[in-house]
Scaffold this motif. Sequence first.
Motif, PDB file in Angstrom:
ATOM      1  N   THR A 114      12.656  -8.215   5.303  1.00  0.00           N
ATOM      2  CA  THR A 114      12.259  -7.411   6.462  1.00  0.00           C
ATOM      3  C   THR A 114      11.777  -6.014   6.075  1.00  0.00           C
ATOM      4  N   LEU A 115      12.503  -5.322   5.200  1.00  0.00           N
ATOM      5  CA  LEU A 115      12.132  -3.944   4.865  1.00  0.00           C
ATOM      6  C   LEU A 115      10.809  -3.851   4.109  1.00  0.00           C
ATOM      7  N   PRO A 116      10.618  -4.567   2.997  1.00  0.00           N
ATOM      8  CA  PRO A 116       9.319  -4.465   2.320  1.00  0.00           C
ATOM      9  C   PRO A 116       8.163  -4.980   3.169  1.00  0.00           C
ATOM     10  N   LEU A 117       8.436  -5.966   4.028  1.00  0.00           N
ATOM     11  CA  LEU A 117       7.367  -6.478   4.874  1.00  0.00           C
ATOM     12  C   LEU A 117       6.990  -5.467   5.953  1.00  0.00           C
ATOM     13  N   PHE A 118       7.990  -4.852   6.577  1.00  0.00           N
ATOM     14  CA  PHE A 118       7.700  -3.841   7.602  1.00  0.00           C
ATOM     15  C   PHE A 118       6.901  -2.683   7.013  1.00  0.00           C
ATOM     16  N   THR A 119       7.344  -2.166   5.878  1.00  0.00           N
ATOM     17  CA  THR A 119       6.638  -1.034   5.276  1.00  0.00           C
ATOM     18  C   THR A 119       5.243  -1.437   4.804  1.00  0.00           C
ATOM     19  N   SER A 120       5.100  -2.652   4.313  1.00  0.00           N
ATOM     20  CA  SER A 120       3.777  -3.116   3.884  1.00  0.00           C
ATOM     21  C   SER A 120       2.816  -3.187   5.064  1.00  0.00           C
ATOM     22  N   LEU A 121       3.283  -3.725   6.182  1.00  0.00           N
ATOM     23  CA  LEU A 121       2.430  -3.834   7.366  1.00  0.00           C
ATOM     24  C   LEU A 121       2.037  -2.454   7.888  1.00  0.00           C
ATOM     25  N   ILE A 122       3.019  -1.565   7.977  1.00  0.00           N
ATOM     26  CA  ILE A 122       2.752  -0.203   8.451  1.00  0.00           C
ATOM     27  C   ILE A 122       1.737   0.495   7.543  1.00  0.00           C
ATOM     28  N   ASN A 123       1.956   0.416   6.250  1.00  0.00           N
ATOM     29  CA  ASN A 123       1.093   1.130   5.305  1.00  0.00           C
ATOM     30  C   ASN A 123      -0.322   0.562   5.275  1.00  0.00           C
ATOM     31  N   VAL A 141      -1.920  -0.950   7.703  1.00  0.00           N
ATOM     32  CA  VAL A 141      -2.625  -0.628   8.946  1.00  0.00           C
ATOM     33  C   VAL A 141      -3.061   0.834   8.977  1.00  0.00           C
ATOM     34  N   PHE A 142      -2.144   1.745   8.646  1.00  0.00           N
ATOM     35  CA  PHE A 142      -2.436   3.164   8.837  1.00  0.00           C
ATOM     36  C   PHE A 142      -3.172   3.801   7.660  1.00  0.00           C
ATOM     37  N   SER A 143      -3.288   3.098   6.567  1.00  0.00           N
ATOM     38  CA  SER A 143      -4.049   3.642   5.441  1.00  0.00           C
ATOM     39  C   SER A 143      -5.485   3.136   5.419  1.00  0.00           C
ATOM     40  N   TYR A 144      -5.806   2.204   6.302  1.00  0.00           N
ATOM     41  CA  TYR A 144      -7.133   1.582   6.254  1.00  0.00           C
ATOM     42  C   TYR A 144      -8.200   2.525   6.794  1.00  0.00           C
ATOM     43  N   ASP A 145      -9.262   2.666   6.045  1.00  0.00           N
ATOM     44  CA  ASP A 145     -10.421   3.459   6.447  1.00  0.00           C
ATOM     45  C   ASP A 145     -11.577   2.500   6.698  1.00  0.00           C
ATOM     46  N   PRO A 146     -11.920   2.233   7.960  1.00  0.00           N
ATOM     47  CA  PRO A 146     -12.957   1.233   8.249  1.00  0.00           C
ATOM     48  C   PRO A 146     -14.351   1.647   7.800  1.00  0.00           C
ATOM     49  N   VAL A 147     -14.574   2.943   7.613  1.00  0.00           N
ATOM     50  CA  VAL A 147     -15.892   3.412   7.193  1.00  0.00           C
ATOM     51  C   VAL A 147     -15.986   3.475   5.679  1.00  0.00           C
ATOM     52  N   GLY A 148     -14.973   4.074   5.058  1.00  0.00           N
ATOM     53  CA  GLY A 148     -14.978   4.182   3.607  1.00  0.00           C
ATOM     54  C   GLY A 148     -15.975   5.217   3.121  1.00  0.00           C
ATOM     55  N   TYR A 149     -16.245   5.130   1.845  1.00  0.00           N
ATOM     56  CA  TYR A 149     -17.147   6.117   1.263  1.00  0.00           C
ATOM     57  C   TYR A 149     -18.611   5.746   1.446  1.00  0.00           C
ATOM     58  N   LEU A 150     -18.870   4.522   1.927  1.00  0.00           N
ATOM     59  CA  LEU A 150     -20.248   4.057   2.038  1.00  0.00           C
ATOM     60  C   LEU A 150     -20.481   3.470   3.427  1.00  0.00           C
ATOM     61  N   GLU A 199       0.840  -1.192   0.000  1.00  0.00           N
ATOM     62  CA  GLU A 199       0.000   0.000   0.000  1.00  0.00           C
ATOM     63  C   GLU A 199       0.877   1.243   0.000  1.00  0.00           C
ATOM     64  N   ALA A 200       0.330   2.336  -0.501  1.00  0.00           N
ATOM     65  CA  ALA A 200       1.075   3.597  -0.524  1.00  0.00           C
ATOM     66  C   ALA A 200       1.323   4.092   0.896  1.00  0.00           C
ATOM     67  N   GLY A 201       2.450   4.765   1.064  1.00  0.00           N
ATOM     68  CA  GLY A 201       2.818   5.283   2.380  1.00  0.00           C
ATOM     69  C   GLY A 201       4.322   5.316   2.512  1.00  0.00           C
ATOM     70  N   VAL A 202       4.837   4.702   3.550  1.00  0.00           N
ATOM     71  CA  VAL A 202       6.277   4.657   3.777  1.00  0.00           C
ATOM     72  C   VAL A 202       6.941   3.821   2.685  1.00  0.00           C
ATOM     73  N   GLY A 203       7.840   4.433   1.934  1.00  0.00           N
ATOM     74  CA  GLY A 203       8.591   3.710   0.912  1.00  0.00           C
ATOM     75  C   GLY A 203       7.838   3.429  -0.363  1.00  0.00           C
ATOM     76  N   CYS A 204       6.611   3.916  -0.475  1.00  0.00           N
ATOM     77  CA  CYS A 204       5.804   3.645  -1.672  1.00  0.00           C
ATOM     78  C   CYS A 204       4.869   4.826  -1.906  1.00  0.00           C
ATOM     79  N   ALA A 205       4.975   5.436  -3.085  1.00  0.00           N
ATOM     80  CA  ALA A 205       4.207   6.654  -3.363  1.00  0.00           C
ATOM     81  C   ALA A 205       2.837   6.376  -3.966  1.00  0.00           C
ATOM     82  N   HIS A 206       2.672   5.238  -4.606  1.00  0.00           N
ATOM     83  CA  HIS A 206       1.431   4.973  -5.330  1.00  0.00           C
ATOM     84  C   HIS A 206       0.786   3.674  -4.829  1.00  0.00           C
ATOM     85  N   SER A 207      -0.526   3.701  -4.712  1.00  0.00           N
ATOM     86  CA  SER A 207      -1.257   2.508  -4.284  1.00  0.00           C
ATOM     87  C   SER A 207      -1.306   1.494  -5.423  1.00  0.00           C
ATOM     88  N   PRO A 208      -0.932   0.250  -5.156  1.00  0.00           N
ATOM     89  CA  PRO A 208      -1.021  -0.776  -6.200  1.00  0.00           C
ATOM     90  C   PRO A 208      -2.469  -1.183  -6.438  1.00  0.00           C
TER      91      PRO A 208
END
Length: 336
Positions: free
Chosen positions: A247-256, A258-267, A186-195
């Motif tokens: 370790t590095l791609p996994l750590f950044t993937s987990l961080i991104n 978790v912190f990019s998730y929107d439990p409500v969303g647009y609907l 996911e976009a965030g630390v170490g990644c600028a664009h959402s896959p």
Amino acid sequence: MGNTDSKVDFRAAIAQLAARSQQIESNDESFWDQFWSDKISNVQDIFALVPAAEIRSLRDESPSSLAILCNKLVDRLQQAAEHSCQTERDQIAAINCVRLLTRLLPYIFEESEWRGFFWSDIPNGQQQTTTSNGDYLSKPPLAQRLLQTLADLLFCPDFTVSSKKKKGPDNPEDIHTIDSCEYIWEAGVGCAHSPVHSPSNDRHRTEILKLLLACFSETIYMKPSIELQSYPNKWLNYFTSSDNRQTLPLFTSLINIVFSYDPVGYLPYNYLLFTDTREPLVEAAAQLLCVTLDNSSSSINEHISSSSSSTSKMSIGDEGSNLFINYLSRIHRDDL
């Protein structure tokens, strides 16, 4: 009807494995293939068809059969990873191996005599494996093979991440040659664009993360006063060290994630309309982050030597240190 018959066959294979009167040979591939075939379609089937009492009976009454099963499951996972899970057959086999290991591990850990099994030396005659070039390589302990295979599978194109190349047999992506940092979830630390989001990728990631949590759960089966001081959690020590090339791609993937998730969303109340595959992934990712970041490097009493001679170019820090904590301390914003 056919699905019911398949489950009956799987249940019969479990019962046959636990039977003391019949020893299954390790080279009986037709028998072992039943445990990761397409007969099982979800993790609920595994938990229903492999009851706790039967696992304990298998562990106590037929330990050699359980040992062979664990080795076979890890071997099949490695085989699927070696082929980058390019076929549907490999993908089904890999995820069913993950499910069955998730079911078995807690019952292995609850028996103190079994806790060292995954870290024990390879029996004589099995210490070496042959590469495609005919070279001989020493086999590391089962736990190291399992952890590294799971880490690699978390960045497997068209299985847990979206492919960046055109699909087809002429354009396969090799899990061992790709730069995993280009496949951060996911976009965030170490990644600028959402896959590209894929529900199937989310489901596969979630099941692998749950197996990793099961691997790290060994500590909760130990006596806090004696065993915890004498036996550090080797699973966590290895996974968070530089021996783990992901370790590095996994750590950044987990961080991104978790912190990019929107439990409500647009609907609002979207869970009433469709299944949210991201929420279970976020939950498992958050749990794994808590576990890995709580494993302080100061508690590591010994360094687990790497099975490979080289370490990833992404790895930083001293050998034996917790790279997840190291990476967390380095997060910053360039514009500040």
